[in-house]
Design a protein around this motif. Structure first.
Motif, PDB file in Angstrom:
ATOM      1  N   ALA A   1      -4.569  20.144   9.783  1.00 52.67           N
ATOM      2  CA  ALA A   1      -5.813  20.690   9.015  1.00 52.67           C
ATOM      3  C   ALA A   1      -5.095  21.565   7.852  1.00 52.67           C
ATOM      4  CB  ALA A   1      -6.889  21.180   9.764  1.00 52.67           C
ATOM      5  N   ALA A   2      -4.248  22.402   8.332  1.00 50.06           N
ATOM      6  CA  ALA A   2      -3.823  23.470   7.384  1.00 50.06           C
ATOM      7  C   ALA A   2      -3.040  22.854   6.295  1.00 50.06           C
ATOM      8  CB  ALA A   2      -2.984  24.337   8.038  1.00 50.06           C
ATOM      9  N   ARG A   3      -2.442  21.693   6.394  1.00 48.94           N
ATOM     10  CA  ARG A   3      -1.674  20.998   5.421  1.00 48.94           C
ATOM     11  C   ARG A   3      -2.725  20.285   4.454  1.00 48.94           C
ATOM     12  NH1 ARG A   3       2.327  19.030   9.436  1.00 48.94           N
ATOM     13  NH2 ARG A   3       1.154  17.221   9.721  1.00 48.94           N
ATOM     14  N   ARG A   4      -3.560  19.880   5.025  1.00 46.78           N
ATOM     15  CA  ARG A   4      -4.863  19.084   4.174  1.00 46.78           C
ATOM     16  C   ARG A   4      -5.582  20.110   3.420  1.00 46.78           C
ATOM     17  NH1 ARG A   4      -6.077  16.177   8.659  1.00 46.78           N
ATOM     18  NH2 ARG A   4      -8.037  17.447   8.886  1.00 46.78           N
ATOM     19  N   VAL A   5      -5.841  21.395   3.967  1.00 47.54           N
ATOM     20  CA  VAL A   5      -6.152  22.301   3.146  1.00 47.54           C
ATOM     21  C   VAL A   5      -5.507  22.923   1.871  1.00 47.54           C
ATOM     22  CG1 VAL A   5      -7.181  24.655   3.237  1.00 47.54           C
ATOM     23  CG2 VAL A   5      -7.966  22.973   5.011  1.00 47.54           C
ATOM     24  N   LEU A   6      -4.189  23.018   2.290  1.00 49.95           N
ATOM     25  CA  LEU A   6      -3.341  23.610   1.276  1.00 49.95           C
ATOM     26  C   LEU A   6      -3.063  22.354   0.234  1.00 49.95           C
ATOM     27  CD1 LEU A   6      -1.031  25.544   0.391  1.00 49.95           C
ATOM     28  CD2 LEU A   6       0.394  24.388   1.868  1.00 49.95           C
ATOM     29  N   LEU A   7      -3.085  21.107   0.522  1.00 56.81           N
ATOM     30  CA  LEU A   7      -2.973  20.072  -0.542  1.00 56.81           C
ATOM     31  C   LEU A   7      -3.958  20.033  -1.230  1.00 56.81           C
ATOM     32  CD1 LEU A   7      -1.687  17.732  -1.641  1.00 56.81           C
ATOM     33  CD2 LEU A   7      -2.609  16.322   0.101  1.00 56.81           C
ATOM     34  N   GLN A   8      -5.275  20.147  -0.709  1.00 59.77           N
ATOM     35  CA  GLN A   8      -6.617  20.321  -1.485  1.00 59.77           C
ATOM     36  C   GLN A   8      -6.687  21.259  -2.526  1.00 59.77           C
ATOM     37  OE1 GLN A   8      -8.545  17.848  -0.743  1.00 59.77           O
ATOM     38  NE2 GLN A   8     -10.256  18.408  -2.149  1.00 59.77           N
ATOM     39  N   MET A   9      -6.122  22.717  -2.074  1.00 61.37           N
ATOM     40  CA  MET A   9      -6.026  23.714  -2.878  1.00 61.37           C
ATOM     41  C   MET A   9      -5.017  23.423  -3.942  1.00 61.37           C
ATOM     42  SD  MET A   9      -6.101  26.705  -0.011  1.00 61.37           S
ATOM     43  CE  MET A   9      -5.114  27.949  -1.052  1.00 61.37           C
ATOM     44  N   LEU A  10      -3.953  22.860  -3.744  1.00 62.73           N
ATOM     45  CA  LEU A  10      -3.038  22.687  -4.628  1.00 62.73           C
ATOM     46  C   LEU A  10      -3.417  21.723  -5.762  1.00 62.73           C
ATOM     47  CD1 LEU A  10       0.376  22.732  -2.796  1.00 62.73           C
ATOM     48  CD2 LEU A  10      -0.198  24.044  -4.857  1.00 62.73           C
ATOM     49  N   LEU A  11      -4.100  20.688  -5.219  1.00 62.05           N
ATOM     50  CA  LEU A  11      -4.706  19.619  -6.389  1.00 62.05           C
ATOM     51  C   LEU A  11      -5.764  20.354  -7.019  1.00 62.05           C
ATOM     52  CD1 LEU A  11      -5.066  16.822  -4.010  1.00 62.05           C
ATOM     53  CD2 LEU A  11      -3.762  16.755  -5.666  1.00 62.05           C
TER      54      LEU A  11
ATOM     55  N   ARG B   1     -11.680   1.137  -7.091  1.00 61.93           N
ATOM     56  CA  ARG B   1     -11.732   2.375  -7.477  1.00 61.93           C
ATOM     57  C   ARG B   1     -10.841   3.251  -6.737  1.00 61.93           C
ATOM     58  NH1 ARG B   1     -17.533   3.736 -10.019  1.00 61.93           N
ATOM     59  NH2 ARG B   1     -17.507   1.822 -11.230  1.00 61.93           N
ATOM     60  N   ALA B   2      -9.642   3.495  -7.330  1.00 58.86           N
ATOM     61  CA  ALA B   2      -8.640   4.632  -6.483  1.00 58.86           C
ATOM     62  C   ALA B   2      -9.209   6.118  -6.698  1.00 58.86           C
ATOM     63  CB  ALA B   2      -7.369   4.387  -7.035  1.00 58.86           C
ATOM     64  N   PRO B   3      -9.866   6.487  -5.571  1.00 57.88           N
ATOM     65  CA  PRO B   3     -10.287   7.887  -5.957  1.00 57.88           C
ATOM     66  C   PRO B   3      -9.407   8.924  -6.041  1.00 57.88           C
ATOM     67  CG  PRO B   3     -10.775   7.091  -3.526  1.00 57.88           C
ATOM     68  CD  PRO B   3     -10.088   5.905  -4.382  1.00 57.88           C
ATOM     69  N   GLY B   4      -8.007   8.614  -5.660  1.00 60.70           N
ATOM     70  CA  GLY B   4      -7.041   9.766  -5.894  1.00 60.70           C
ATOM     71  C   GLY B   4      -6.763  10.616  -4.926  1.00 60.70           C
ATOM     72  N   GLY B   5      -6.218  11.671  -5.302  1.00 61.22           N
ATOM     73  CA  GLY B   5      -5.563  12.965  -4.557  1.00 61.22           C
ATOM     74  C   GLY B   5      -6.514  13.382  -3.636  1.00 61.22           C
ATOM     75  N   THR B   6      -7.448  14.289  -4.522  1.00 55.38           N
ATOM     76  CA  THR B   6      -8.619  15.007  -3.511  1.00 55.38           C
ATOM     77  C   THR B   6      -9.486  14.114  -2.579  1.00 55.38           C
ATOM     78  OG1 THR B   6      -8.726  16.388  -5.440  1.00 55.38           O
ATOM     79  CG2 THR B   6     -10.588  16.428  -3.955  1.00 55.38           C
ATOM     80  N   LYS B   7      -9.748  13.032  -3.002  1.00 54.70           N
ATOM     81  CA  LYS B   7     -10.817  12.088  -2.222  1.00 54.70           C
ATOM     82  C   LYS B   7     -10.028  11.374  -1.216  1.00 54.70           C
ATOM     83  CE  LYS B   7     -14.896  10.798  -2.417  1.00 54.70           C
ATOM     84  NZ  LYS B   7     -16.167  11.666  -2.377  1.00 54.70           N
ATOM     85  N   GLY B   8      -8.624  10.996  -1.305  1.00 57.86           N
ATOM     86  CA  GLY B   8      -7.839  10.434  -0.477  1.00 57.86           C
ATOM     87  C   GLY B   8      -7.462  11.447   0.344  1.00 57.86           C
ATOM     88  N   ASN B   9      -7.233  12.552   0.070  1.00 60.02           N
ATOM     89  CA  ASN B   9      -6.810  13.795   0.974  1.00 60.02           C
ATOM     90  C   ASN B   9      -8.055  14.083   2.104  1.00 60.02           C
ATOM     91  OD1 ASN B   9      -5.453  15.857   2.338  1.00 60.02           O
ATOM     92  ND2 ASN B   9      -6.466  17.343   1.188  1.00 60.02           N
ATOM     93  N   LEU B  10      -9.443  14.127   1.536  1.00 63.96           N
ATOM     94  CA  LEU B  10     -10.468  14.397   2.275  1.00 63.96           C
ATOM     95  C   LEU B  10     -10.800  13.120   3.138  1.00 63.96           C
ATOM     96  CD1 LEU B  10     -12.646  16.176  -0.331  1.00 63.96           C
ATOM     97  CD2 LEU B  10     -11.527  17.236   1.662  1.00 63.96           C
ATOM     98  N   THR B  11     -10.750  11.876   2.722  1.00 59.52           N
ATOM     99  CA  THR B  11     -11.173  10.819   3.595  1.00 59.52           C
ATOM    100  C   THR B  11      -9.946  10.107   4.337  1.00 59.52           C
ATOM    101  OG1 THR B  11     -10.480   9.238   1.831  1.00 59.52           O
ATOM    102  CG2 THR B  11     -12.977  10.052   1.887  1.00 59.52           C
TER     103      THR B  11
END
Length: 165
Positions: A3-13, A94-104
């Motif tokens: 979860a920490a990696r996903r949050v960090l990726l979300q912040m970086l995106l 429709r490729a939702p991309g990094g943010t959406k792919g990370n969240l889903t």
């Protein structure tokens, strides 16, 4: 830990998207300054501006693919939709991309975002090393963007690996 990696990726995106917009504006202003203050060959100026426009198109595609539900003006939405269609055509949806792919937690949108990140990084290397005139400000701006892209890419690969297994 995942979860920490996903949050960090979300912040970086999100940070990368904001910084990319500022980078494009600052680089455009620096090119305008260099063309006035220095002897800048016309064909090199056209090349640098064309590559900056291509960088902007890639960043716009990364941004739009990252959040397709974003509410933007209709003109910008139309332009970004065409760019997204061109760059994400191979995925046939429709490729939702990094943010959406990370969240889903889906790997295909993150992979599309990773491909766009690598392409954008190559153009950033051009502006860092090979453009006609490289000022100190160009080096700082490009190195920072390259570092953000590198961190995003590493975390995207880790996230894709985690989603697959």
């Amino acid at each position: 830990m995942a979860a920490a990696r996903r949050v960090l990726l979300q912040m970086l995106l999100c940070l990368g998207g904001l910084y990319s917009a500022l980078y494009l504006l600052a680089t455009l202003l620096l090119i305008a300054y260099k063309s006035q203050a220095f002897s800048y060959p016309q064909d090199h100026l056209v090349l640098d501006l064309t590559l900056l426009l291509l960088t902007g198109a890639l960043e716009a595609a990364r941004w739009y693919c990252a959040d397709p539900e974003a509410r933007v003006r209709s003109e910008l939405r139309s332009l970004l939709s065409r760019l997204r269609t061109m760059l994400c055509f191979a995925f046939r949806h429709r490729a939702p991309g990094g943010t959406k792919g990370n969240l889903t937690e889906t790997e295909l949108p993150l992979a599309a975002s990773l491909v766009l990140t690598v392409a954008s990084s190559l153009l950033t290397v051009y502006f860092l090393l090979w453009q006609t005139l490289v000022l100190w400000a160009d080096s700082v701006l490009s190195a920072t963007l390259l570092a953000l892209h590198g961190l995003e890419a590493v975390l995207q690969v880790v996230a894709i690996a985690a989603f697959i297994s």
